[in-house]
Write an enzyme that holds these catalytic residues in place. Structure first.
Site, PDB file in Angstrom:
ATOM      1  CD  GLU A 228      -2.299  -1.070   2.856  1.00 50.59           C
ATOM      2  OE1 GLU A 228      -2.812   0.011   3.342  1.00 50.59           O
ATOM      3  OE2 GLU A 228      -2.795  -2.040   3.309  1.00 50.59           O
ATOM      4  CE  LYS A 230       5.314   5.563   6.707  1.00 50.78           C
ATOM      5  NZ  LYS A 230       4.761   6.900   7.393  1.00 50.78           N
ATOM      6  NE  ARG A 235      -1.772   3.143  12.243  1.00 49.26           N
ATOM      7  CZ  ARG A 235      -1.133   2.115  12.731  1.00 49.26           C
ATOM      8  NH1 ARG A 235       0.094   2.445  12.721  1.00 49.26           N
ATOM      9  NH2 ARG A 235      -1.200   0.925  12.806  1.00 49.26           N
ATOM     10  CD  GLU A 275      -1.513   8.443   7.734  1.00 51.22           C
ATOM     11  OE1 GLU A 275      -0.255   9.116   7.701  1.00 51.22           O
ATOM     12  OE2 GLU A 275      -1.279   7.058   8.305  1.00 51.22           O
ATOM     13  CE  LYS A 397       9.058   3.278  10.366  1.00 49.18           C
ATOM     14  NZ  LYS A 397       8.539   4.420  11.100  1.00 49.18           N
TER      15      LYS A 397
END
Length: 534
Positions: A228, A230, A235, A275, A397
């Protein structure tokens, strides 16, 4: 617990640098204090107490009735911390009251009930009975200035270590039990049942990602992972059900008040992970626009109109009270997509998954992320349950490489807590052409991190020896020291004189070897801006 005892705890926490040593101090304190005081002290340290009527201005006005205002101002400038200044400068009364200092619980209970006009008298009376250490604790407690290097998470970890209960269990009941947490302490000591949050919108510990390093890539089997984007927002966890609605930051801070439009859209019984972004017609705006909304207790119609927020959802933790966290990521994603299709919540969309056939393809996508205004990639194992903390190898990440400029130190200010007497907050600038055809430095950002302890000592000494002006707590310095600044992104900003804002700037290197005249120009930074028109 008397205030002097609480003051001793605070002082030890401030001057104890190690995490394990802080945990040991807190565990000893939980084991030796009575329920009410240890609960109130815990709430204060964790930032869960707030006295709206006890402002720092009340303390300053009170001290000015006992101390010359000019002497107070000079002392505050030298010491750097209001509570410490007042504690040291407060004159001993001619006839000190012959009674013990107040208990912690007494102070809190009295302030919660007292009208605003009585607060100065209460503070004056308490200050007269306390020694300097107790005065520091009192002022920091009532004004919300407790910065002792202990986060709410660390305090809960100390509770878990002391009691033997998993910290994740504590996280899930923490916001469901108000201070002084008497039912929680009864459970931790085996004197009562575990408090049941039921359908209360409590915070659940988030699952976090490890940074993907070059050494990790070779060991990855791309077939095990889902990808996905970032997103460059913050968050959040959206928790909604029969017991209420809350929007939590990733650290467990209740930010519901700052985003009422999201709270209004949470007409469901579920807990979502996602997010928070400023979005217009499905398009994500730069992080600088989201910053306009952060930490605002009152959000007016203009702010809601100019900076509309939305939630990009990428996981579901609970649905209709069912805990989905033990399920593999792939199964949770299926549940999330089915739930979203059935619910269609306003101001929300799903974070899309990225199809790929190799890590090389993902790396190419990551390299192009900056042009798209995206932070990078997230890689998540398809069979990974949702586990609190940062489990190795489950989520990665893969951020884009940072940007950098060489900037000139312009201003410095003391920090907080153990840095209250050290110049640790730095404003830096870049060169641009002035109105006379020459050039001038214009501030472009502030940095509070990136340096080592040794570099901090060197910087503090350099600033004191090269000060050219003072503006309250801020020192202007000789424009001679170059700092290499790294940052994640640059974005246009009307809030800054330079017209540009940096995302997460930090100091990478002190360039004492480089002349200030050779630092970068503002045009260099502007060329890195992501949200330029056209």
């Amino acid at each position: 617990m008397s205030l002097p005892a609480f003051a001793e705890l605070l002082e030890r926490l401030i001057f104890t640098p190690g995490r394990n040593a802080k945990l040991a101090l807190l565990k000893r304190w939980f084991a030796t204090q009575k329920d009410t005081d240890r609960g109130i002290g815990l709430a204060a340290i964790a930032g869960e107490l707030s006295f709206t009527a006890a402002k720092p201005s009340i303390v300053r006005d009170l001290v000015r009735t006992r101390v010359d205002p000019e002497l107070l101002a000079m002392s505050h400038d030298y010491v750097g911390d209001l509570a410490e200044t007042v504690a040291l400068i407060w004159p001993e009364p001619p006839n000190r009251p012959n009674r013990p200092p107040p208990d912690l619980s007494e102070v809190v209970e009295t302030l919660e009930l007292a009208p605003k006009d009585r607060i100065p008298g209460l503070l004056e009376d308490w200050l007269d009975t306390l020694d300097p250490g107790g005065r520091i604790a009192l002022i920091k407690l009532v004004t919300g200035g407790l910065r002792v290097g202990v986060s709410g998470r660390l305090a809960r970890q100390a509770l878990a270590d002391w009691s033997g209960q998993p910290v994740e269990e504590l996280e899930e009941i923490w916001h469901g039990v108000p201070p002084p947490y008497l039912p929680m302490f009864a459970w931790l000591e085996g004197r009562g049942p575990r408090p049941d949050p039921r359908d209360a919108p409590v915070f659940r510990s988030p699952m976090l990602a490890q940074p993907l390093e070059a050494s990790d890539i070779a060991a990855l089997d791309h077939r095990d992972f889902r990808a996905e984007w970032k997103w460059d927002g913050i968050r959040v966890q959206a928790s909604s059900g029969p017991g209420g609605r809350r929007l939590w930051s990733r650290t467990g801070e209740d930010i519901s008040q700052s985003f009422p439009e999201i709270l209004e859209a949470m007409e469901f019984h579920a807990v979502l992970d996602g997010e928070l972004l400023v979005m217009r017609d499905g398009e994500v705006a730069p992080f600088a626009e989201l910053q306009q909304r952060l930490n605002r207790k009152v959000v007016g119609p203009k702010m809601l109109r100019d900076y509309p927020t939305g939630l990009r959802v990428y996981d579901i933790l609970f649905e209709q009270g069912e805990d989905l966290r033990p399920l593999p990521f792939d199964a949770r994603r299926e549940r999330l997509e089915a739930w979203f299709a059935a619910t269609r919540p306003a101001r929300m969309d799903l974070s899309p998954q990225i199809a790929f056939v190799s890590l090389e393809q993902l790396e190419a996508l990551r390299e192009g992320a900056r042009a798209a205004g995206i932070e990078g990639l997230m890689l998540k194992r398809g069979d990974a349950p949702y586990v609190a903390g940062r489990p190795k190898g489950q989520w990665w990440k893969w951020k884009r490489a940072p940007l950098s400029v060489d900037a000139v130190l312009m201003y410095a200010q003391r920090g907080h807590g153990k840095r209250s007497s050290t110049y640790s907050d730095y404003t830096f600038g870049l060169w641009r052409e002035d109105d006379q055809g020459g050039r001038e430095l214009v501030p472009v950002g502030k940095a509070y991190s990136g340096y080592t302890d040794q570099e901090l000592v060197w910087l503090d000494r350099w600033i004191r020896n090269h000060t050219t002006g003072r503006f309250g707590p801020v020192r202007e310095v000789e424009k001679a020291l170059v700092l290499e600044i790294v940052f994640d992104a640059a974005q246009l900003s009307g809030r800054h004189k330079s017209g540009v804002a940096m995302r997460f700037p930090r100091i990478a290197r002190l360039r004492a070897d480089k002349p200030a005249a050779e630092a970068d120009r503002l045009e260099t930074l502007m060329a890195m801006v992501e949200n330029r028109a056209g």
